[in-house]
Enzyme design. Structure first.
Site, mmCIF file in Angstrom:
data_model
loop_
_atom_site.group_PDB
_atom_site.id
_atom_site.type_symbol
_atom_site.label_atom_id
_atom_site.label_comp_id
_atom_site.label_asym_id
_atom_site.label_seq_id
_atom_site.Cartn_x
_atom_site.Cartn_y
_atom_site.Cartn_z
ATOM 1 N N HIS A 160 56.909 62.612 64.741
ATOM 2 C CA HIS A 160 55.583 62.043 64.411
ATOM 3 C C HIS A 160 55.682 60.572 64.012
ATOM 4 O O HIS A 160 54.855 60.084 63.242
ATOM 5 C CB HIS A 160 54.897 62.830 63.292
ATOM 6 C CG HIS A 160 54.913 64.314 63.498
ATOM 7 N ND1 HIS A 160 53.906 64.985 64.134
ATOM 8 C CD2 HIS A 160 55.842 65.241 63.177
ATOM 9 C CE1 HIS A 160 54.200 66.280 64.182
ATOM 10 N NE2 HIS A 160 55.385 66.453 63.609
ATOM 11 N N SER A 281 56.211 32.715 73.690
ATOM 12 C CA SER A 281 54.764 32.599 73.718
ATOM 13 C C SER A 281 54.407 31.138 73.940
ATOM 14 O O SER A 281 55.105 30.239 73.465
ATOM 15 C CB SER A 281 54.189 33.089 72.382
ATOM 16 O OG SER A 281 52.935 32.495 72.147
ATOM 17 N N LYS A 287 57.888 33.219 68.679
ATOM 18 C CA LYS A 287 57.913 34.519 69.350
ATOM 19 C C LYS A 287 59.055 34.688 70.345
ATOM 20 O O LYS A 287 59.405 33.783 71.078
ATOM 21 C CB LYS A 287 56.578 34.750 70.105
ATOM 22 C CG LYS A 287 55.384 34.976 69.231
ATOM 23 C CD LYS A 287 55.503 36.189 68.318
ATOM 24 C CE LYS A 287 55.348 37.512 69.020
ATOM 25 N NZ LYS A 287 54.026 37.733 69.562
ATOM 26 N N GLU A 294 58.246 45.857 78.423
ATOM 27 C CA GLU A 294 56.790 46.102 78.525
ATOM 28 C C GLU A 294 56.389 46.249 79.986
ATOM 29 O O GLU A 294 55.520 47.069 80.327
ATOM 30 C CB GLU A 294 56.018 44.944 77.881
ATOM 31 C CG GLU A 294 56.176 44.895 76.363
ATOM 32 C CD GLU A 294 55.717 43.574 75.784
ATOM 33 O OE1 GLU A 294 54.777 42.967 76.309
ATOM 34 O OE2 GLU A 294 56.321 43.133 74.786
#
Ligand code: ARG
Length: 466
Positions: A160, A281, A287, A294
């Site tokens: 979970h 970024s 970043k 992804e």
């Protein structure tokens, strides 16, 4: 491009094909990728026609040498695509006729584009499966290396997405190994369904020439020939199976990506991804984003889409061949290309993955991750498990109220929950103790992870030996 070339099927027609329709029905801008297989199939078919006396030796010689020339022309990128020639099969036939005239016109004896395309596509899928198997195998080898390096490094295991029990990083890596092993197995199991030769099925019912199908099948290195001509030219279930197996593989790669993305997030900081697999970024200078992972996760959508695509292409087709089947190729090519790229991308990400061991070990101590071990300790002191569960639950609630972890409680505090607790309880609360106390086959103890690695290496060896 626009040159209107005479179509092989023109005889029955008086009128010209509408230009838009010509472009609409053409598949050359994608099925050119089948050229190599189409030429190979034509070689097999011609040799077979010679063996049964339909082509004489000199005709065969001419055809084989012309096929070589056409192959070279295509490989050099010198064959112009022409929508009025519809597809790769007609382009190649046209090239042959340009080279050797009437002899080339004999090559289509006993053959239809319906069995021709089915043969080409089967050969294509066959090669794609072999490439994918090798790429999965490479990824598995990288996984084994990481598992060995971090076979006793502690990290929290989650259920979970809450800290559940301490495990080792090697243990998690081996879970991915066995998932990929099943993916490999599924592709292996699908291979015999693909590797049957449909050539000789004709348009749909066979041929009145005594074609030697076995000859063609052997030449093209198929395992054997298909049993029913109608089935051979119409079904694409082997493509459905390929994309379905690819979908499951992508499910695994996507979950794996998600896992690493979470581990890599600023909040977790469990792993470092190498600079070469991250991007920055355009506005936030600090970043470093895990874009490759992804994208693997994102590309899963297109593979699932292709599965729906091919299932829907097939679902309402009456016997036998219908032009719908031409649409199998964009689905198939997109799937194969994407899978192969994603496997490579995942491998590059993993090759340089670094585990932040001190952080993962500290994280594994959080969230009362050894509470189950504490309950097991009580069971060993003859407390029934359900009572032990309750005692540990109450102790955890007490520790939370005091803002302490379990190992920070005193024996006196422990005893207030259960008299059988002694100072040996602290051993069971340690994360390393928890990991190595696991005695079951398949568990997270170092001994077990090493056994899993040993088995994995055997599986890799067996695969590589063929
Ligand atoms: N381009 C077609 C395909 O990909 C080849 C078979 C065409 N057959 C036909 N009878 N129109 O399926």
């Amino acid at each position: 491009m626009a040159k209107n070339t005479k179509k092989p099927w023109q005889g029955r027609f008086k009128g010209k094909t509408n230009k838009f329709v010509e472009d609409f029905t053409s598949s050359i801008n994608f099925d050119y990728r089948l050229a190599y297989y189409d030429i190979l199939g034509s070689e097999a078919h011609s040799r077979m026609l010679n063996s049964i006396g339909i082509l004489n030796n000199s005709e065969l010689k001419k055809i084989l040498s012309a096929l070589k020339k056409v192959n070279k022309k295509i490989m050099n990128g010198d064959m112009k695509h022409n929508n009025s020639l519809e597809d790769i099969h007609m382009h190649i036939e046209h090239e042959l006729i340009e080279l050797i005239g009437d002899t080339a016109k004999k090559i289509h004896t006993g053959r239809s584009r319906n069995d021709q395309v089915a043969t080409d596509v089967r050969m294509y899928v066959r090669d794609e499966i072999l490439t994918i198997l090798d790429d999965i195998n490479e990824l598995q080898k990288t996984i084994i290396k990481i598992a060995e390096k971090y076979s006793s490094s502690i990290i929290p295991g989650f259920t979970h997405l809450q800290v559940a029990q301490p495990v080792t990083f090697g243990f998690i890596m081996m879970a991915w190994f066995f998932m990929l092993e099943r993916d490999k197995e599924r592709f292996v199991m699908s291979f015999p369904n693909v590797n049957l030769c449909p050539l000789g099925s004709g348009a749909m019912s066979g041929s009145s020439h005594k074609l030697d199908r076995k000859f063609v099948s052997d030449f093209l290195m198929f395992d054997g020939i298909t049993d029913n001509a109608l089935d051979s030219v119409s079904d694409r279930d082997f493509i459905i199976e390929f994309i379905s197996n690819s979908s499951l593989l992508m499910t695994h790669l996507s979950r794996f990506s998600e896992e690493i993305i979470i581990w890599n997030s600023t909040m977790y900081n469990f792993v470092d991804l190498d600079d070469q697999v991250c991007t920055g970024s355009s506005i936030m200078p600090q970043k470093k984003n895990p874009d490759v992972l992804e994208l693997i996760r994102g590309k899963t959508g297109s593979i699932y889409g292709q599965l729906m695509n091919i299932l829907t292409i097939m679902k309402s087709q009456p016997f036998a061949y219908n032009r719908d089947n031409q649409e199998d190729k964009p689905a198939l090519f997109n799937c194969g290309d994407t899978i192969i790229k994603c496997l490579k991308a995942m491998n590059i990400c993993l090759e340089n993955l670094k585990l932040n061991e001190s952080i993962t070990k500290e994280a594994a101590k959080k969230g009362f991750s050894t509470a189950t071990d504490f309950a097991d300790y009580l069971v060993k002191k003859s407390v029934p498990f359900r009572d032990a569960h309750e005692i540990v639950g109450k102790t955890v609630a007490y520790a939370i109220s005091k803002k302490l972890s379990l190992d920070e409680l005193t024996v006196v505090e422990f005893k207030s929950f259960c008299k059988s607790i002694e100072s040996d309880v602290y051993e069971s609360l340690k994360v390393e103790g928890s990991v190595n106390s696991k005695k079951t086959f398949g568990g997270t103890s170092k001994k077990e992870v090493l056994r899993q690695i040993k088995k994995a290496k055997k599986l890799i060896n067996a695969y590589e030996k063929g």
